[in-house]
Enzyme design. Structure first.
Site, PDB file in Angstrom:
ATOM      1  CG  ASP A 291     -34.515 -12.419 -19.609  1.00 51.33           C
ATOM      2  OD1 ASP A 291     -33.294 -12.279 -19.467  1.00 51.33           O
ATOM      3  OD2 ASP A 291     -35.154 -11.863 -20.536  1.00 51.33           O
ATOM      4  CB  SER A 292     -32.896 -10.275 -15.893  1.00 49.32           C
ATOM      5  OG  SER A 292     -31.994  -9.572 -15.071  1.00 49.32           O
ATOM      6  CB  ALA A 293     -34.302  -5.652 -16.591  1.00 50.62           C
TER       7      ALA A 293
ATOM      8  CG  HIS B 165     -29.176 -13.411 -13.532  1.00 43.99           C
ATOM      9  ND1 HIS B 165     -30.391 -13.440 -12.898  1.00 43.99           N
ATOM     10  CD2 HIS B 165     -29.210 -12.321 -14.348  1.00 43.99           C
ATOM     11  CE1 HIS B 165     -31.119 -12.417 -13.291  1.00 43.99           C
ATOM     12  NE2 HIS B 165     -30.434 -11.730 -14.182  1.00 43.99           N
TER      13      HIS B 165
END
Length: 311
Positions: free
Chosen positions: A158-160, A285
């Site tokens: 997820d994300s980074a 997010h």
């Protein structure tokens, strides 16, 4: 530089305070939970140190063996988010997400605890993640050897962590790496120096500001191909080293436009695999981490489980 003279560069009051010197204060950090049996899901976890010198480690999650104990489980290598600067595989944020994921999908999860920036700037996290992926694919661990099917290898983040997934896919295709069946990009963190349609100026500025400290040696700044896979000169998306991909986003996320553009670029490329899109209406997010019981989070989990199953 004396701490008193050090100026704050970027601050997220609930998460971190980053100073111009590169020093970071991690605020309100979630507790690190111990590995072991999770009573709610029946999943058992353990920690394995892969490199004592760097501190690279992984946390493995093994679902309860059912009526077919000899049946091998797909292996999913998971990369946590946190802007390359926060969180860990054992933090409450991710331990409480991966346990239900392993149980629902029936997968053996290898959650990677990579080194964090700015103390360890990129590419440290990428190098650690690549080493952990190769280790998982080698099935040297007894759990993976006995219960895992490394011929059915998945990546997720997820994300980074989704940014790391992209880097792993390029490495896997160009370095004789392991064969990867599927990749799951949960709210991927990408950026660029020029705004794209629908992109938030605030989100773009935050990405650019954080990237400077996560990867100070980046060529081209935020247009470094690792942060902007669509930048001129970036490696071709047709080289992505997996057969299937699922890209997920919340349509209220400041990173939504970049995630959608990435999905569309992969779909339009000469990559021979199949790419799918999942959108969570009205969500921001990585909403599924703080709100795992909400309906959209359950739908997202169901979609991830179906993707791993081949649907």
């Amino acid at each position: 530089m004396e701490p008193a003279a050090d100026e704050i560069a970027i601050e997220s009051p609930a998460h971190f305070r980053l100073y111009k010197s590169g020093r970071i204060e991690r605020l309100n950090r979630p507790p690190v939970l111990p590995a072991g049996l999770d009573e709610a899901t029946g999943v058992t976890s353990k920690d394995v140190v892969l490199d004592p010198e760097t501190g690279l480690s992984v946390r493995l999650y093994l679902p309860k063996v059912g009526q077919e104990p000899s049946k091998k489980l797909p292996v999913l290598v998971f990369f946590h988010g946190g802007g390359f600067m926060l969180e860990s595989a054992g933090s409450a944020t991710y331990h409480t997400y991966v346990n239900p994921l392993a149980a629902a999908a029936g997968v053996l999860v290898v959650s990677v605890c990579y080194r964090l920036a700015p103390e360890h700037p990129l590419p440290a996290a990428y190098e650690d993640s690549w080493a952990a992926l190769q280790w998982a694919a080698s099935a040297r661990d007894e759990w993976i050897a006995e219960h895992g099917d490394v011929a059915r290898l998945f990546l997720a983040g997820d994300s980074a962590g989704a940014n790391i997934v992209h880097d792993m896919l390029l490495r896997a295709s160009g370095n004789g790496g392991p064969s990867i069946e599927g990749a799951i990009m949960l709210h991927p963190w990408f950026g660029g120096s020029t705004l794209i349609e629908g992109e938030s100026e605030v989100a773009a500025a935050i990405t650019a500001g954080l990237w400077v400290y996560a990867c100070p040696d980046a060529v081209g700044g935020v247009d470094d191909p690792r942060m902007n896979p669509l930048a001129p000169g970036a490696p071709s998306l047709e080289k992505l080293g997996c057969a299937r991909m699922l890209v997920c986003a919340g349509n209220k996320d400041g990173l939504y436009a970049r995630g959608r553009a990435y999905y569309e670029a992969v779909a339009a490329s000469a990559w021979p695999g199949d790419v799918a899109w999942h959108e969570s209406d009205g969500e921001e997010h990585v909403f599924f981490l703080p709100k795992p019981e909400c309906e959209n989070a359950k739908q997202l989990m169901d979609r991830v489980v179906a993707f791993i199953a081949g649907a």
